[in-house]
Scaffold this motif. Structure first.
Motif: not given
Lengths: 264, 262
Positions: B87-99, B224-233
């Motif tokens: 949310l702070g703007g860090a560049r991530a292509d994939v996020v996999i949080p624990a819930n 553990y859900p995984a997703a591609v971020t909207e801002r991924s390059s």
């Protein structure tokens, strides 16, 4: 006009100093801008915060007192008595300043924990246990805070002209009298400063405490621990407690500075 | 005298400010030069929950071995920290949080497309019991006894909130000695024998490699859900990495380190 300006201060020094001030000032600004002012009252009077505040006040003062009681004799030993391995002891004392506090907490656990080298026999013999109790918090705080007092006081003792002490001794004063009547009054400003720094370090202590004493509201959860767990779930509470800690430290440090440190 | 001093004061200030700005620019330039030395490979930034540490490091190795042109950068932290960073703007292509809740918040803030989310692994709660079981712990019901030393995660982190949900579902009033800020800190205290037992994830029992005994708990699964971020390059590459995690090879990595299959 009592002040006179001879030279312009060097721009480079002022610039670097300004950056240093910004480094300390900007985080504070960040904290203030994110503070939930309208809910501040209700957050700061919640059970969690009151419990943590009380524990922080009690344990930090206790740790500062223990640092003084044991740290002053240690500083005197290091400054005044020549013995083999003095440098090694001095290095040992400063170890908690270099170690990450979490490592310090782990080491304390391995030594004084329930299964620790020293902790297990003590527990077997007396049933007394440091971890997960307020005693554990005080011990962890003292561990990280006392070196600050020892270093401050040892420096003052080294700068103190030993001839005063020698003169008192030749006039018939015993060693303990010399220490009480000559040495301690002469280094009083350093003693006060050292105690205050030890208290401040203890108030902010997190790593060693959470590792050695655990985290339970009302028993071992001090303000820094409460901030840390609140960061995971409730940003407003975390910011409010942080602000509370900043205010406490500022008030204490500034008021003591006026009274204790200004004239010397 | 006063006016002259004021002027002098002003000059100091401006000198100081321009000086500071100049120094800052130099520092920034130095930092940027240092950053630009990249490997020339396609970089894929993966934000993963701390509990996935072992699994994602093995997955990185396997994926990079199969695709030498790809350089995976892992950022492993507590799920709430990951959310704050994204949310702070860090560049991530994939996020996999624990819930799933954390992922839902990312969807709400348009960082992730809800249709992109897929589960890569699941986990369950387990009681980690200190070697030799000094506290005689057999089940979660023993957490109501006051004499053993018992720990859980703090309710602010998923393993803690799940443990307390389980207690209240079973009508257990636990007698807890510490609420640790993260699951690995809790596990360490059980391994060292400072605590008689603690409630951790099944995968942590496997990670402890025999240093603790595990008692499985009949508690709800964690996903553990995984997703591609909207801002991924690199959305296509990101998709391929998630597909790898869900493939038999990827799933074997997860089960090897103690997770359940998706």
């Amino acid at each position: 006009m009592s002040r006179t300006i001879k030279d312009r201060p060097p721009g480079l020094l002022v610039a670097l100093a300004a950056i240093a001030i910004a480094l300390f000032g900007l985080p504070l600004l960040g904290l203030v801008t994110r503070t939930p002012w309208t809910e501040l009252g209700s957050i700061l009077t919640s059970d969690v915060v009151i419990d943590a505040l009380w524990l922080s006040v009690v344990t930090s003062i206790a740790a500062a007192a223990l640092s003084l009681v044991f740290g002053l004799p240690l500083a005197w030993l290091l400054a005044r008595v020549e013995f083999r391995g003095r440098d090694a002891v001095r290095a040992l004392v400063t170890l908690p300043m270099v170690l990450p506090p979490v490592v310090g907490g782990t080491a304390l656990l391995l030594a004084l924990g329930r299964r620790g080298v020293v902790g297990e026999p003590i527990n077997d013999a007396t049933g007394f246990l440091l971890p997960f109790s307020i005693w554990g918090v005080i011990l962890a705080n003292t561990f990280v805070a006392m070196p600050f007092l020892v270093i401050t006081v040892e420096g003052a003792l080294r700068n103190l002209d030993p001839r005063f002490e020698t003169a008192a001794a030749t006039l018939g004063a015993g060693p303990l009298t010399v220490f009480n009547r000559i040495t301690v009054p002469a280094i009083l400003p350093a003693l006060r400063a050292g105690t205050v720094i030890a208290w401040a370090r203890s108030l902010g202590e997190f790593g060693a405490t959470v590792t050695f004493a655990g985290n339970l509201q009302g028993r071992t959860q001090t303000l820094p621990l409460a901030v840390f767990v609140a960061l995971e779930s409730d940003r407003d509470t975390a910011v409010a407690i942080s602000l509370l800690m900043v205010v406490i430290s500022f008030v204490v440090l500034i008021s003591l500075r006026d009274r204790w440190w200004s004239t010397r | 005298m006063g006016a002259q001093q004021d002027k002098l004061q002003v000059r100091w200030q401006t000198e100081a400010v321009t000086g500071a700005a100049r120094t800052l620019i130099l520092l920034l330039a130095a930092a940027l030069t240092a950053c630009s030395t990249d490997s020339g490979r396609d970089e894929l930034v993966v934000f993963g929950a701390a509990s996935l540490t072992d699994a994602l490091m093995m997955a990185e190795l396997a994926f990079e071995t199969a695709n030498p042109e790809v350089d995976i950068k892992l950022n492993l932290a507590g799920s709430s920290s990951l959310r704050e960073q994204v949310l702070g703007g860090a560049r991530a292509d994939v996020v996999i949080p624990a819930n799933l809740g954390i992922m839902d918040e990312l969807v709400e803030r348009d960082e992730v497309d809800a249709g992109q989310i897929s589960i890569v692994a699941t986990n369950g709660l387990a009681i980690a019991v200190a070697p030799g079981n000094p506290g005689n712990i057999d089940s979660a019901a023993d957490f109501a006894r006051s004499e053993p030393f018992l720990g859980v995660c703090h309710p602010a982190v998923p393993c803690g909130s799940l443990a307390y949900e389980h207690f209240s579902a079973r009508g257990i009033t636990p007698s807890i000695d510490t609420e640790e800020p993260d699951v690995r800190a809790l596990l360490t205290k059980v391994i060292e024998g400072e605590l008689d037992a603690g409630i951790v994830y099944e995968s942590d029992i496997v990670a402890a490699d025999g240093a603790v005994d595990g008692i499985l708990m009949d508690a709800p699964e964690v996903s553990y859900p995984a997703a591609v971020t909207e801002r991924s390059s690199q959305p296509e590459l990101a998709d391929r990495f998630i597909a790898f995690l869900r493939s038999p090879d990827g799933q074997k990595i997860f089960t090897d380190v103690g997770f359940r299959q998706r």
